[in-house]
Design an enzyme around this catalytic site. Sequence first.
Site, short mmCIF file in Angstrom:
data_model
loop_
_atom_site.label_atom_id
_atom_site.label_comp_id
_atom_site.label_asym_id
_atom_site.label_seq_id
_atom_site.Cartn_x
_atom_site.Cartn_y
_atom_site.Cartn_z
N GLY A 371 -27.68 -18.81 72.13
CA GLY A 371 -29.06 -18.67 72.59
C GLY A 371 -29.98 -19.77 72.12
N ASP A 372 -29.63 -20.45 71.04
CA ASP A 372 -30.43 -21.59 70.56
C ASP A 372 -29.48 -22.57 69.88
OD1 ASP A 372 -32.52 -23.25 69.95
OD2 ASP A 372 -33.25 -22.08 68.26
N PHE A 373 -28.49 -23.02 70.64
CA PHE A 373 -27.44 -23.85 70.07
C PHE A 373 -27.94 -25.29 69.95
CE2 PHE A 373 -23.56 -26.12 69.47
CZ PHE A 373 -22.70 -25.23 68.86
N CYS A 374 -28.57 -25.58 68.83
CA CYS A 374 -29.06 -26.92 68.56
C CYS A 374 -28.54 -27.38 67.20
CB CYS A 374 -30.58 -26.98 68.61
SG CYS A 374 -31.40 -25.80 67.52
#
Length: 454
Positions: A371-374
């Site tokens: 969902g927030d793969f950074c």
Amino acid sequence: MKILDIIGDNYFGNWTKCRTGCRAVIIRDGKILMSYETKNDQWMLPGGGLEENETDEECVIREVAEECGVVIRSSPCVLQIDEYYEDCKWLNKYFLAEDVGETARHLTDREIEAGMEPRWMPLGEIFQIFSTHREYDGVDEMRRGMYYREYTALREILLSELPESIRKKVAGKDFRIDDLGKSGSKIFLFDEFVLKCEPRILENSPESGSENSPESGPENSPDADPAGAKEAAFLEDQDKTVEVMRWLKGKLPVPEVLAYEKDEKYRYLLMSKIEGAVACDPYYMEHPKEMIPVLSDALKRLWSIDISDCPRKTDIDTVLAEAEYRVRNDLVDLSDTEPETFGEGGFKDAEELLSWLKENKPSYEPVLSHGDFCLPNVFIRDGKLSGLIDLGNTGAGDKWMDIALCYRSLKHNADGMWGGKVYPDIRPEVLFEELGIEPDWEKIRYFILLDELF
């Protein structure tokens, strides 16, 4: 009110002189108001000495106005630190305050000579500066004492706001504050664990009483959600994060939930600490051949997990529904987007972007999506994935959300847009080679645009 003593090595054992000073702790959007002496490179919390026939509250309000040109609304004193040096006792009283306006500054001659200026600074940065007090031992005793006092004050005030059960677990342990993320949460980094304090009520949410809430604003319509319904859903989703983390235990290297509490303002998640360095650490940015394969491995491991009993859904329709709520309640920060998203050649506003997203939904490829793969959310140790953090959006979602955000993170950490340094050896397209897939640029663009609303 808590009272602490700081006794200097040069204290005579009794005092004959006493002075009271009042200082304000004013935190807004993760930044704290400071008085900065430019000529001396010295920081201090705004405040000063109590004058005759003046109350403590009047003193702190006056001092902040004079030094910083800021009008405040102050709470009662929350902490007192008594310092003892030679034959003097210094009573330092600290007040939590809220800035409510501006006014003219009135500096003393000494403050003018020192080049005093007001500065809004990241809380973590100031906390780190004050934590260097030991470096001035025997070099600049006045600064050492002041920095130690301010470090102690900030530490005590920040910890005093925690629920008692969590406060007991972290008592006596040193920490630093992480300002890296963009979520608005306060992150306390201890040696053994991490504490995330996340705002419980969305700004402008129905429960917050904002003028932009559906209940009070002109956009309220007969078919709008009941007041508080979206807020209740948001709180339930926050609780789902903890459920997802517990569900992932043994499936992926994620933090272990050590404690979870809520109050009217925040939810507090105490987690085990992931060892290693973030993927955007300078070492890995300079060695992309070590870093990008780990990103690929992390994505593949996420997608390999059976999602049939996943506690949270983050499919496109679910995410679009939350995006619509954010747009409706003016929660979208248009200044924190790709340069081409809005304005000439882009979308007119968030409403137009939302409409386009609804009309152009891509086919759904369900996987366990982070969902927030950074890069800051991926930890590497000894060349391998050591952990994934920031699981607030993890659930059964679309694989291209992860691919899109990972690609964007690689691109902007490499081109200097995020972090300020350019790494010419990084080619974000290598990610697709490692994954063994062809890039679907339409889906990548779609999910980057969808993320613009968050």
